[in-house]
Design a protein around this motif. Structure first.
Motif, PDB file in Angstrom:
ATOM      1  N   LEU A   1     -34.027   5.835  12.269  1.00 45.43           N
ATOM      2  CA  LEU A   1     -32.946   5.552  13.210  1.00 45.43           C
ATOM      3  C   LEU A   1     -32.829   6.669  14.247  1.00 45.43           C
ATOM      4  CD1 LEU A   1     -30.599   3.698  13.995  1.00 45.43           C
ATOM      5  CD2 LEU A   1     -29.157   5.036  12.455  1.00 45.43           C
ATOM      6  N   LEU A   2     -32.956   7.903  13.820  1.00 48.81           N
ATOM      7  CA  LEU A   2     -32.914   9.030  14.747  1.00 48.81           C
ATOM      8  C   LEU A   2     -34.070   8.961  15.747  1.00 48.81           C
ATOM      9  CD1 LEU A   2     -31.681  11.750  15.611  1.00 48.81           C
ATOM     10  CD2 LEU A   2     -33.208  12.836  13.943  1.00 48.81           C
TER      11      LEU A   2
ATOM     12  N   PHE B   1     -35.649   6.271  16.711  1.00 50.24           N
ATOM     13  CA  PHE B   1     -35.379   5.143  17.605  1.00 50.24           C
ATOM     14  C   PHE B   1     -34.367   5.535  18.676  1.00 50.24           C
ATOM     15  CE2 PHE B   1     -32.620   1.510  18.595  1.00 50.24           C
ATOM     16  CZ  PHE B   1     -33.540   0.697  19.240  1.00 50.24           C
ATOM     17  N   LEU B   2     -33.297   6.193  18.296  1.00 51.77           N
ATOM     18  CA  LEU B   2     -32.267   6.574  19.263  1.00 51.77           C
ATOM     19  C   LEU B   2     -32.791   7.584  20.280  1.00 51.77           C
ATOM     20  CD1 LEU B   2     -29.141   6.764  16.952  1.00 51.77           C
ATOM     21  CD2 LEU B   2     -29.696   5.000  18.625  1.00 51.77           C
ATOM     22  N   ILE B   3     -33.659   8.468  19.855  1.00 53.38           N
ATOM     23  CA  ILE B   3     -34.263   9.429  20.790  1.00 53.38           C
ATOM     24  C   ILE B   3     -35.209   8.695  21.741  1.00 53.38           C
ATOM     25  CG2 ILE B   3     -35.891  11.350  20.951  1.00 53.38           C
ATOM     26  CD1 ILE B   3     -34.580  12.458  18.391  1.00 53.38           C
TER      27      ILE B   3
ATOM     28  N   ILE C   1     -35.203   5.507  22.778  1.00 50.56           N
ATOM     29  CA  ILE C   1     -34.593   4.626  23.772  1.00 50.56           C
ATOM     30  C   ILE C   1     -33.923   5.414  24.887  1.00 50.56           C
ATOM     31  CG2 ILE C   1     -34.294   2.700  22.184  1.00 50.56           C
ATOM     32  CD1 ILE C   1     -31.307   3.397  22.071  1.00 50.56           C
ATOM     33  N   ASP C   2     -33.712   6.697  24.682  1.00 51.57           N
ATOM     34  CA  ASP C   2     -33.120   7.538  25.715  1.00 51.57           C
ATOM     35  C   ASP C   2     -34.180   8.077  26.677  1.00 51.57           C
ATOM     36  OD1 ASP C   2     -30.872   8.737  26.915  1.00 51.57           O
ATOM     37  OD2 ASP C   2     -31.314  10.654  25.925  1.00 51.57           O
ATOM     38  N   ARG C   3     -35.457   7.875  26.353  1.00 50.25           N
ATOM     39  CA  ARG C   3     -36.549   8.392  27.178  1.00 50.25           C
ATOM     40  C   ARG C   3     -37.525   7.282  27.533  1.00 50.25           C
ATOM     41  NH1 ARG C   3     -34.523  12.207  24.077  1.00 50.25           N
ATOM     42  NH2 ARG C   3     -34.494  14.355  24.786  1.00 50.25           N
TER      43      ARG C   3
END
Length: 68
Positions: free
Chosen positions: A18-19, A21-23, A25-27
């Motif tokens: 999950l971490l 994935f969240l990183i 989608i921010d890049r």
């Protein structure tokens, strides 16, 4: 392996996924396709149609003649 350890490792793996994935989608620049070699870059650049500056200048001059 005990069920508690297996559950803890599964939860840790889910949290790390999950971490990541969240990183990611921010890049969005990470997911842009780029040529892998110099040859591929040259072929990609050669396939782009260049802007004809003479045609643009001629159209601009013709538009200036029409203006009052």
């Amino acid at each position: 392996m005990t069920p508690t350890a297996r559950a803890s490792l599964s939860l840790l793996g889910f949290g790390l996924a999950l971490l990541a994935f969240l990183i990611a989608i921010d890049r969005p620049q990470w997911f842009v396709l780029r040529p892998a070699s110099g040859t591929a870059a040259a072929l990609a650049k050669a396939s782009v149609k260049p802007v004809d500056t003479h045609e643009t200048a001629r159209v601009g001059a013709a538009a200036a003649d029409i203006a009052p």
